[in-house]
Design a protein around this motif. Sequence first.
Motif, PDB file in Angstrom:
ATOM      1  N   ALA A 140       8.659  -3.299   6.086  1.00  0.00           N
ATOM      2  CA  ALA A 140      10.086  -3.606   6.273  1.00  0.00           C
ATOM      3  C   ALA A 140      10.917  -3.023   5.136  1.00  0.00           C
ATOM      4  CB  ALA A 140      10.303  -5.119   6.379  1.00  0.00           C
ATOM      5  N   GLN A 165      19.845  -4.536   9.329  1.00  0.00           N
ATOM      6  CA  GLN A 165      18.909  -5.043  10.343  1.00  0.00           C
ATOM      7  C   GLN A 165      17.481  -5.084   9.784  1.00  0.00           C
ATOM      8  OE1 GLN A 165      19.779  -2.346  13.548  1.00  0.00           O
ATOM      9  NE2 GLN A 165      21.339  -3.672  14.406  1.00  0.00           N
ATOM     10  N   ARG A 197      15.002  -8.311   9.153  1.00  0.00           N
ATOM     11  CA  ARG A 197      13.596  -8.386   9.573  1.00  0.00           C
ATOM     12  C   ARG A 197      12.719  -8.841   8.408  1.00  0.00           C
ATOM     13  NH1 ARG A 197      15.218  -4.406  12.962  1.00  0.00           N
ATOM     14  NH2 ARG A 197      14.786  -2.634  11.640  1.00  0.00           N
ATOM     15  N   THR A 240      13.163 -12.469   8.036  1.00  0.00           N
ATOM     16  CA  THR A 240      12.490 -13.154   9.140  1.00  0.00           C
ATOM     17  C   THR A 240      11.000 -13.288   8.863  1.00  0.00           C
ATOM     18  OG1 THR A 240      14.143 -12.420  10.729  1.00  0.00           O
ATOM     19  CG2 THR A 240      11.983 -13.033  11.622  1.00  0.00           C
TER      20      THR A 240
END
Length: 153
Positions: free
Chosen positions: A21, A39, A43, A46
């Motif tokens: 990531a 974005q 991620r 997350t």
Amino acid sequence: MPAGGEPGEREQALARECAAAVGEYRSHLRSVEFRKAVQAMRRLCTLGNRYLEDRAPWNLVKEDREAGAMVLRTALNLVRIFALAAEPILPFTAQRVFDALQLTPDERKVPLQRCVDLSALAPGRQFQLIPPLFRRLEAAEVERLKARFGGRD
């Protein structure tokens, strides 16, 4: 920073996923693709949220104190990674986290390609608790902002 427990395969997999990531994030930053970079940063966050939900250190510490300590230590190292990654786009917020983690000037300058280290903050290290960095947006405010800025994700 709590002592105890040893990272296992789940933490090794988490480190690999975080590195991927961060690599994607760096690539988008270098290409000046800020929406895609954000974005990729989401991620990354997350991954950390999923790890905490799966491992549930608030319960684990009651059953296996050593494993709970390791998960909490991993979580704090994730916070460090998030702050290092966020610094180019949220510099003031990153500085607040750096201060709370009591990072040295050199620790604040770790290049993104080397920031994924789930053991960088070792057991026994001191840190400060801070209030939430961002306020929660109510649904009505989200709708107003969507209307104002075109509702883009």
